[in-house]
Design a protein around this motif. Structure first.
Motif, mmCIF file in Angstrom:
data_model
loop_
_atom_site.group_PDB
_atom_site.id
_atom_site.type_symbol
_atom_site.label_atom_id
_atom_site.label_comp_id
_atom_site.label_asym_id
_atom_site.label_seq_id
_atom_site.Cartn_x
_atom_site.Cartn_y
_atom_site.Cartn_z
ATOM 1 N N ALA A 205 1.086 -1.209 0.007
ATOM 2 C CA ALA A 205 -0.090 -0.083 -0.191
ATOM 3 C C ALA A 205 0.723 1.201 0.100
ATOM 4 N N TYR A 206 2.192 1.233 0.641
ATOM 5 C CA TYR A 206 2.736 2.383 0.608
ATOM 6 C C TYR A 206 3.988 2.344 -0.372
ATOM 7 N N ARG A 207 3.971 1.607 -1.378
ATOM 8 C CA ARG A 207 5.134 1.388 -2.271
ATOM 9 C C ARG A 207 5.378 2.665 -3.052
ATOM 10 N N ARG A 208 4.110 3.349 -3.418
ATOM 11 C CA ARG A 208 4.113 4.638 -4.271
ATOM 12 C C ARG A 208 4.051 5.943 -3.275
ATOM 13 N N ARG A 209 4.203 5.847 -1.912
ATOM 14 C CA ARG A 209 3.841 6.757 -1.082
ATOM 15 C C ARG A 209 4.973 6.922 -0.158
ATOM 16 N N PRO A 210 5.988 7.749 -0.533
ATOM 17 C CA PRO A 210 7.285 7.767 0.249
ATOM 18 C C PRO A 210 7.145 8.448 1.365
ATOM 19 N N ARG A 211 6.145 9.681 1.480
ATOM 20 C CA ARG A 211 6.138 10.216 2.629
ATOM 21 C C ARG A 211 5.371 9.418 3.723
ATOM 22 N N THR A 212 4.366 8.557 3.334
ATOM 23 C CA THR A 212 3.718 7.655 4.244
ATOM 24 C C THR A 212 4.600 6.777 4.795
ATOM 25 N N THR A 213 5.616 6.185 3.736
ATOM 26 C CA THR A 213 6.527 5.315 4.212
ATOM 27 C C THR A 213 7.371 5.639 5.328
ATOM 28 N N ALA A 214 7.824 7.249 5.012
ATOM 29 C CA ALA A 214 8.797 7.866 6.014
ATOM 30 C C ALA A 214 8.030 7.916 7.432
#
Length: 249
Positions: A205-214
């Protein structure tokens, strides 16, 4: 109480399911306790070997599941159905206790990967509770409109909580899911909060959401600094301490 037992367990034919659930949970707990005693060299229990090969307890578990499953199909109703349900529950407990071995195709029982078996057992037990306590109108005679609505409400609540428990597990929150089986609010909290960075949910789910991953990584670092040691002890209590030291998360 007798009327509730008859209308919700006996009349709908759920007694075999209840016996299977109890046998499943008791077998899993007893197996975990026994394997820990064997690992510590305590008590009369020892590993079973044949021809120099270690026989995993999922082997007799598969046999018992076959006996219980096919026996239940042949038995129909009556005391035989209850007996075969117990046999099947015992076999399922033995097999799912070593689910990680089947998943990774290697003996990871005393490793961090081996604790995945506990997650599978939690999900299975939660699903069985949903089926058992669902107050299904099937097989129950003379249901009034109010009772039918009450049963529908209970079924909806249980299915919703099971979905929240499953989401919490996918987000890498075993402890939240475990307690969420008993307390729905806990499962809701685990389902709506950010996933653990190493979880199945985060990787997809966070693969293309770097801010969420951070954000998830920062939250995990703060969480581990405060609760990491306590959570590792709880994981080791539930699934057994890994043989090799686990890396810091």
């Amino acid at each position: 109480m007798d009327n509730w037992w008859y209308r919700n367990i006996v009349e709908p034919g759920k007694l075999p399911l209840l016996l299977a659930l109890l046998a499943f949970v008791v077998t899993f707990v007893a197996t975990r306790c026994t394997t820990r005693l064997i690992r510590a060299g305590r008590g009369p229990f020892r590993d079973v070997t044949a021809g120099g090969h270690h026989v995993h307890h999922m082997v007799p578990g598969v046999v018992l599941m076959c006996v219980g499953g096919f026996g239940a199909i042949a038995a129909g109703r009556g005391w035989v159905a209850g007996a075969t349900a117990v046999v099947f529950g015992v076999g399922a407990g033995l097999v799912l206790d070593e689910f990680a071995l089947m998943l990774y195709l290697q003996d990871v029982y005393w490793s961090e990967q081996g604790q995945k078996s506990v997650e599978v057992v939690v999900v299975t037990a939660a699903l069985l509770v949903v089926l058992l306590a669902g107050f299904s109108p099937l097989g129950v005679n003379d249901l009034g409109e109010d009772e039918r609505q009450d049963r529908a409400g209970v079924i909806t609540t249980l299915l919703g909580n099971f979905a929240l428990v499953l989401v919490a597990l996918l987000k890498g929150k075993l402890r939240t899911a475990l307690f969420g089986v008993l307390v729905p609010l806990v499962a809701l909290v685990g389902a709506v909060r950010l996933a653990r960075p190493e979880s199945w949910w985060a990787k997809r789910a966070y693969r293309r959401r770097p801010r969420t991953t951070a954000r998830a990584e920062r939250r995990a670092e703060r969480h581990n600094a405060r609760w990491g040691a306590l959570e590792r002890r709880l994981d080791d209590l539930l699934g057994g301490a890994p043989t090799a030291p686990r890396p810091d998360r």
